[in-house]
Design an enzyme around this catalytic site. Structure first.
Site, PDB file in Angstrom:
ATOM      1  N   HIS A  45       0.836  -1.204   0.000  1.00 55.30           N
ATOM      2  CA  HIS A  45       0.000   0.000   0.000  1.00 55.30           C
ATOM      3  C   HIS A  45       0.873   1.257   0.000  1.00 55.30           C
ATOM      4  O   HIS A  45       0.539   2.258  -0.627  1.00 55.30           O
ATOM      5  CB  HIS A  45      -0.888   0.041   1.250  1.00 55.30           C
ATOM      6  CG  HIS A  45      -1.905  -1.052   1.325  1.00 55.30           C
ATOM      7  ND1 HIS A  45      -1.817  -2.080   2.235  1.00 55.30           N
ATOM      8  CD2 HIS A  45      -3.029  -1.273   0.613  1.00 55.30           C
ATOM      9  CE1 HIS A  45      -2.861  -2.880   2.085  1.00 55.30           C
ATOM     10  NE2 HIS A  45      -3.605  -2.420   1.110  1.00 55.30           N
ATOM     11  N   GLN A  72     -18.505  -6.545  -0.057  1.00 63.18           N
ATOM     12  CA  GLN A  72     -17.680  -7.359  -0.970  1.00 63.18           C
ATOM     13  C   GLN A  72     -17.203  -8.660  -0.341  1.00 63.18           C
ATOM     14  O   GLN A  72     -16.459  -9.411  -0.962  1.00 63.18           O
ATOM     15  CB  GLN A  72     -16.502  -6.547  -1.495  1.00 63.18           C
ATOM     16  CG  GLN A  72     -15.415  -6.251  -0.467  1.00 63.18           C
ATOM     17  CD  GLN A  72     -14.371  -5.298  -1.025  1.00 63.18           C
ATOM     18  OE1 GLN A  72     -14.614  -4.111  -1.163  1.00 63.18           O
ATOM     19  NE2 GLN A  72     -13.196  -5.820  -1.351  1.00 63.18           N
ATOM     20  N   GLN A 167      -9.499  -7.409 -10.246  1.00 62.75           N
ATOM     21  CA  GLN A 167     -10.160  -6.211  -9.710  1.00 62.75           C
ATOM     22  C   GLN A 167      -9.730  -4.975 -10.508  1.00 62.75           C
ATOM     23  O   GLN A 167     -10.556  -4.111 -10.845  1.00 62.75           O
ATOM     24  CB  GLN A 167      -9.806  -6.034  -8.233  1.00 62.75           C
ATOM     25  CG  GLN A 167     -10.218  -4.679  -7.660  1.00 62.75           C
ATOM     26  CD  GLN A 167      -9.966  -4.577  -6.174  1.00 62.75           C
ATOM     27  OE1 GLN A 167     -10.774  -5.033  -5.397  1.00 62.75           O
ATOM     28  NE2 GLN A 167      -8.867  -3.964  -5.776  1.00 62.75           N
ATOM     29  N   VAL A 190       4.149  -5.531  -4.693  1.00 64.12           N
ATOM     30  CA  VAL A 190       5.354  -5.494  -3.858  1.00 64.12           C
ATOM     31  C   VAL A 190       5.450  -6.846  -3.144  1.00 64.12           C
ATOM     32  O   VAL A 190       4.442  -7.377  -2.660  1.00 64.12           O
ATOM     33  CB  VAL A 190       5.282  -4.335  -2.831  1.00 64.12           C
ATOM     34  CG1 VAL A 190       6.479  -4.356  -1.899  1.00 64.12           C
ATOM     35  CG2 VAL A 190       5.196  -3.000  -3.560  1.00 64.12           C
ATOM     36  N   SER A 199       0.304  -8.915   1.383  1.00 62.54           N
ATOM     37  CA  SER A 199      -1.151  -8.940   1.523  1.00 62.54           C
ATOM     38  C   SER A 199      -1.495  -8.745   2.993  1.00 62.54           C
ATOM     39  O   SER A 199      -0.770  -9.227   3.869  1.00 62.54           O
ATOM     40  CB  SER A 199      -1.694 -10.298   1.058  1.00 62.54           C
ATOM     41  OG  SER A 199      -3.006 -10.493   1.535  1.00 62.54           O
TER      42      SER A 199
HETATM   43  O1  PAF Z   1      -8.505  -3.825  -2.990  1.00 66.31           O
HETATM   44  C1  PAF Z   1      -9.104  -3.472  -1.959  1.00 66.31           C
HETATM   45  O2  PAF Z   1      -8.518  -3.248  -0.896  1.00 66.31           O
HETATM   46  C2  PAF Z   1     -10.619  -3.310  -2.003  1.00 66.31           C
HETATM   47  O3  PAF Z   1     -11.208  -4.263  -2.814  1.00 66.31           O
HETATM   48  C3  PAF Z   1     -11.074  -1.879  -2.411  1.00 66.31           C
HETATM   49  C4  PAF Z   1     -10.684  -1.561  -3.842  1.00 66.31           C
HETATM   50  C5  PAF Z   1     -10.467  -0.867  -1.469  1.00 66.31           C
HETATM   51  C6  PAF Z   1     -12.600  -1.789  -2.315  1.00 66.31           C
HETATM   52  O4  PAF Z   1     -13.055  -2.033  -1.025  1.00 66.31           O
END
Ligand code: PAF
Length: 288
Positions: A45, A72, A167, A190, A199
């Site tokens: 991130h 989700q 995604q 990364v 992750s």
């Molecule tokens: O990749 C993620 O962390 C999530 O799927 C996202 C894009 C922030 C949507 O909740």
């Protein structure tokens, strides 16, 4: 708040915890480069945030969204145990130079008296044998929350990681169709020094499974050296099987459409389970 040390002066990010905070902040923030996350931030991130800061330089600000999106998750246990580390996330965003972290509550995003639309799914979302086969409904939730945040924040650009390759293709297609003014930028995965893709779920791996999980990147690297997609798929499955890793899919697909390979850029993609932990990873195929 300003924190001082002998070498460092860090302006802390603005922490926005409600839509009201966001409206107040947006009134003076100018252009926004947005980093969508569910928190539990790690070095992967951080590379997205640093890219966002670079893209925003001279033109606006970088904002990180932190929200564990309930719509989700198709497994309530997975949602319940998703790590929440807001203070550490804010610290990472400060170090990386973001201007704001938007971490709203669920009722801000899904008000009880408001129906938040679910956009129609781009065809990349439902390709057989990929995420939808194992996490039905997942991309409906992702598309819903991405559009919701895009409409609340109205960013110029949003940066997503390539680790979630499918995604990234789904969000690209939806954004091009529904919010074409927003640019989508993808950033390389990364990895830990031993190859494991970073992750938020890695922290849940049992020590023995952490070692076994290396079979995922090993399978992807090995598959990059064989001649045909069919051979690559067989090689990935056998590497994972030999390591005792349960494979959900190990396939080679067109990188953009996610259809079975034709011509053009291809991607090798794996989803695997180690105990209760589900991991995904992918690489460009072939690698040589
Ligand atoms: O990749 C993620 O962390 C999530 O799927 C996202 C894009 C922030 C949507 O909740």
């Amino acid at each position: 708040m300003t924190r001082r040390s002998a070498l460092l002066i860090l302006e802390a990010v603005e922490l926005l915890t409600s839509n009201r905070d966001l409206d107040r902040f947006r009134a003076s923030s100018g252009d926004v480069v947005l980093i969508p996350t569910m928190g539990a931030l790690h070095a992967g991130h951080e590379s997205l945030v640093r890219k966002g800061v670079e893209l925003a330089r001279g033109r606006g600000i970088c904002m990180v969204w932190v929200f564990v999106n309930p719509t989700q998750f198709n497994d309530p246990a997975d949602y319940a145990r998703y790590p929440k580390t807001l203070q550490a996330d804010v610290d990472l965003c400060t170090r990386a130079g973001a201007a704001a972290v938007f971490a709203p509550s669920a009722p801000d995003i899904y008000p009880p008296n408001q129906q938040i639309p679910v956009p129609s799914l781009p065809e990349q979302a439902t390709r057989p044998g990929l995420e939808d086969a194992h996490r039905p409904g997942h991309f409906a939730g992702v598309c819903q929350v991405v559009l919701r945040f895009f409409d609340l924040i109205r960013p110029r650009c949003a940066v997503f990681g390539e680790k979630d390759w499918q995604q990234l293709q789904v969000v690209r297609a939806m954004t091009k169709r529904d919010r074409p003014e927003i640019e989508i930028v993808g950033m390389p995965t990364v990895r830990e020094p031993d190859g494991l893709a970073m992750s938020s779920r890695n922290r849940f791996l049992a020590p023995g499974d952490r070692q076994k999980a290396l079979a995922i990147s090993r399978a992807l690297v090995g598959a990059g050296r064989v001649k045909t997609p069919a051979e690559a798929e067989a090689a990935m499955r056998s590497t994972l099987r030999d390591a005792g890793v349960e494979t959900e899919y190990a396939v080679v697909r067109d990188a953009a459409t996610l259809l079975a390979p034709a011509t053009g850029a291809l991607r090798a993609l794996i989803a695997a389970r180690l105990g209760a932990v589900r991991l995904i990873d992918n690489v460009l195929w072939p690698s040589i």
